[in-house]
Design a protein around this motif. Structure first.
Motif, PDB file in Angstrom:
ATOM      1  N   LYS A  22       0.800  -1.232   0.000  1.00 11.94           N
ATOM      2  CA  LYS A  22       0.000   0.000   0.000  1.00 11.94           C
ATOM      3  C   LYS A  22       0.831   1.280   0.000  1.00 11.94           C
ATOM      4  CE  LYS A  22      -3.822   2.257   2.521  1.00 11.94           C
ATOM      5  NZ  LYS A  22      -4.128   3.085   1.391  1.00 11.94           N
ATOM      6  N   PRO A  23       1.787   1.466   0.913  1.00 16.77           N
ATOM      7  CA  PRO A  23       2.528   2.738   0.916  1.00 16.77           C
ATOM      8  C   PRO A  23       3.271   2.988  -0.399  1.00 16.77           C
ATOM      9  CG  PRO A  23       3.020   1.456   2.898  1.00 16.77           C
ATOM     10  CD  PRO A  23       2.214   0.577   1.989  1.00 16.77           C
ATOM     11  N   ALA A  24       3.850   1.938  -0.967  1.00 14.11           N
ATOM     12  CA  ALA A  24       4.622   2.095  -2.198  1.00 14.11           C
ATOM     13  C   ALA A  24       3.726   2.450  -3.379  1.00 14.11           C
ATOM     14  CB  ALA A  24       5.413   0.828  -2.489  1.00 14.11           C
ATOM     15  N   LEU A  25       2.578   1.770  -3.482  1.00 12.24           N
ATOM     16  CA  LEU A  25       1.675   2.062  -4.599  1.00 12.24           C
ATOM     17  C   LEU A  25       0.956   3.395  -4.387  1.00 12.24           C
ATOM     18  CD1 LEU A  25       0.195  -1.459  -5.423  1.00 12.24           C
ATOM     19  CD2 LEU A  25       1.676  -0.074  -6.880  1.00 12.24           C
ATOM     20  N   ASP A  26       0.604   3.699  -3.140  1.00  6.95           N
ATOM     21  CA  ASP A  26      -0.077   4.971  -2.863  1.00  6.95           C
ATOM     22  C   ASP A  26       0.814   6.166  -3.193  1.00  6.95           C
ATOM     23  OD1 ASP A  26      -2.338   3.668  -2.045  1.00  6.95           O
ATOM     24  OD2 ASP A  26      -2.095   4.104   0.093  1.00  6.95           O
TER      25      ASP A  26
END
Length: 71
Positions: A22-26
């Motif tokens: 999530k953090p990387a894609l967000d």
């Protein structure tokens, strides 16, 4: 830049796995939104993009330790 929808087969199979990517894609530039269908046998990751390449999405997910391939 046009919006595109990219689909990938992954092994992101639970909420904990989704939380890992999530953090990387967000924060990835060019990703509008994304989701993983963990109920689907192929764990389909759908990414709505504006300018990010398939290769970059694959790189991000692999860097988090998951398998990913184009559908």
């Amino acid at each position: 830049m046009e919006n595109k929808e990219l689909k990938f087969k992954t092994n992101i199979n639970c909420g904990g796995c989704v939380a890992k990517v999530k953090p990387a894609l967000d924060s990835a530039e060019g990703v509008n939104n994304w989701g993983v269908d963990t109920d689907n046998a192929d764990k389909i990751l759908t990414v709505s993009t504006e300018g990010i390449s398939e290769e970059k999405v694959i790189e991000i997910v692999k860097a988090k330790g998951f398998n990913i391939e184009r559908v």
